[in-house]
Design a protein around this motif. Structure first.
Motif, PDB file in Angstrom:
ATOM      1  N   TYR A  11       0.822  -1.204   0.000  1.00  0.00           N
ATOM      2  CA  TYR A  11       0.000   0.000   0.000  1.00  0.00           C
ATOM      3  C   TYR A  11       0.861   1.261   0.000  1.00  0.00           C
ATOM      4  N   ARG A  12       1.940   1.242   0.762  1.00  0.00           N
ATOM      5  CA  ARG A  12       2.787   2.433   0.863  1.00  0.00           C
ATOM      6  C   ARG A  12       3.555   2.687  -0.426  1.00  0.00           C
ATOM      7  N   ARG A  13       3.713   1.678  -1.285  1.00  0.00           N
ATOM      8  CA  ARG A  13       4.445   1.841  -2.540  1.00  0.00           C
ATOM      9  C   ARG A  13       3.519   1.998  -3.736  1.00  0.00           C
ATOM     10  N   ARG A  73      -2.941   7.673   6.652  1.00  0.00           N
ATOM     11  CA  ARG A  73      -1.737   8.478   6.700  1.00  0.00           C
ATOM     12  C   ARG A  73      -1.675   9.359   5.461  1.00  0.00           C
ATOM     13  N   PHE A 121       0.242  11.188   2.400  1.00  0.00           N
ATOM     14  CA  PHE A 121       1.385  10.973   1.514  1.00  0.00           C
ATOM     15  C   PHE A 121       1.506  12.207   0.612  1.00  0.00           C
ATOM     16  N   ARG A 152       3.019  11.685  -2.880  1.00  0.00           N
ATOM     17  CA  ARG A 152       2.116  11.023  -3.819  1.00  0.00           C
ATOM     18  C   ARG A 152       1.161  12.027  -4.442  1.00  0.00           C
ATOM     19  N   ASP A 170      -6.411  -1.233   1.860  1.00  0.00           N
ATOM     20  CA  ASP A 170      -5.166  -1.989   1.884  1.00  0.00           C
ATOM     21  C   ASP A 170      -5.460  -3.404   1.404  1.00  0.00           C
TER      22      ASP A 170
END
Length: 347
Positions: A181-183, A243, A245, A248, A316
């Motif tokens: 998810y973070r990438r 969170r 980003f 992004r 997610d």
């Protein structure tokens, strides 16, 4: 009989671990659960994409007006292109071969297997293979292109939807499914420009009409949303940590918004001018039609990518199923995902 199906004499409900596949499948069907909401969202997006695909095909392929406009796009390309742009477009498209497709599938498989996300790996590979198979099936057998505008023979063969655009978009969507998810933003940032440009390049190189690229974008979006709905049906999706980003938003979301709004807005304005404002014999019609088709092909790819990111916002794909009434007593007002104990004996 499964242990969770047996009736209990104390009137309670057995506790279930949220990591079990049995709980995930049943909790995913609970009205109001996170999985049920995501499944409904993806199912609606899938049906909407199919409807838009049918509208694009009916408007630009099955009408004489749409065929004349797309023929003008191809004519405008011959009159309004530079040699350098034509060579650049052809070089980009020539890199999309069976070897590059196999390499892309291998990359998706390696990423998914290294992360031990087997269902996501199957979903990513399914997005590419199902999209490409459907594109070839529709183009060659199901979606015909009748000659309604008395076009020359080289303009009459059917090319809806575009196979090159289908490959580019499906590979990018598959990468979105297998990366963490973070990438996700990084993966989209690396591939979105390339995948969007492929659709525009097919028009610039004269390989496809604008409707072919737009139809391919909608087809891949429908397949991806359908597979995500199946994952949600199994309770495989969960909420992501909320969170921020900022990078992004700066390097991915804003450029995609600009490309989508600019391409679609500019393209629609030029389409209206070339189809309805100027006279059919005006020499400016092919030039405006080509610019409109080029802009619409680029804007549609950016819009499809942006829509998938919006549908997966705060979702997610690696998360465990959301616990739903695992503790506490079950009341008639809040029965949870499991039906209450019957008040009569089941024979």
């Amino acid at each position: 009989m499964a242990p969770y199906d047996r009736l209990r004499t104390d009137g309670g409900t057995p506790r279930l671990e949220s990591a079990t596949w049995w709980y995930a499948a049943v909790a995913g069907e609970a009205p109001g659960s996170f999985s049920a909401r995501i499944r409904k969202r993806m199912r609606g997006a899938c049906l909407a994409s199919v409807l838009l695909l049918a509208i694009v095909y009916a408007g630009l392929v099955l009408t004489a007006t749409g065929q004349r406009w797309e023929n003008a796009v191809l004519a405008g390309r011959l009159a309004d292109e530079t040699l350098a742009a034509a060579h650049a477009a052809n070089r980009t498209l020539q890199h999309i071969t069976l070897s590059s497709l196999a390499a892309a599938l291998l990359t998706l498989t390696v990423i998914g297997l290294l992360r031990r996300r087997f269902l996501l790996t199957l979903a990513a590979l399914g997005t590419v293979t199902v999209s490409l198979c459907l594109a070839e099936l529709l183009k060659r057998h199901l979606l015909a292109r009748p000659d309604l505008a008395d076009a020359p023979p080289h303009l009459t063969p059917n090319s809806f939807p575009s196979g090159h655009t289908t490959i580019a978009m499906s590979v990018m969507f598959g990468l979105v499914l297998v990366v963490p998810y973070r990438r996700r933003g990084l993966a989209v940032g690396l591939c979105a420009l390339w995948a969007t440009a492929v659709g525009a390049y097919t028009v610039a190189a004269g390989w496809h009409r604008p409707s072919d690229a737009i139809g391919a974008d909608l087809l891949v979006l429908a397949v991806a949303c359908g597979l995500l709905a199946l994952l949600a049906r199994r309770g495989q999706l969960g909420p992501a940590r909320r969170r921020r980003f900022p990078l992004r938003a700066l390097f991915v979301t804003l450029p995609l918004c600009a490309a989508a709004l600019g391409g679609l807005g500019f393209g629609i304005a030029l389409l209206v001018d070339s189809m309805f404002v100027l006279a059919p014999g005006d020499p400016d019609v092919p030039r405006l039609a080509y610019r409109a088709g080029h802009a619409l092909a680029a804007g549609a790819g950016a819009a499809a990518t942006l829509l998938l990111l919006a549908l997966l916002r705060h979702v997610d794909l690696d998360a465990r199923p959301v616990p739903y009434r695992l503790t506490g007593s079950v009341t008639p007002e809040e029965p949870g995902p499991f039906p209450p104990d019957p008040d009569h004996e089941i024979s």
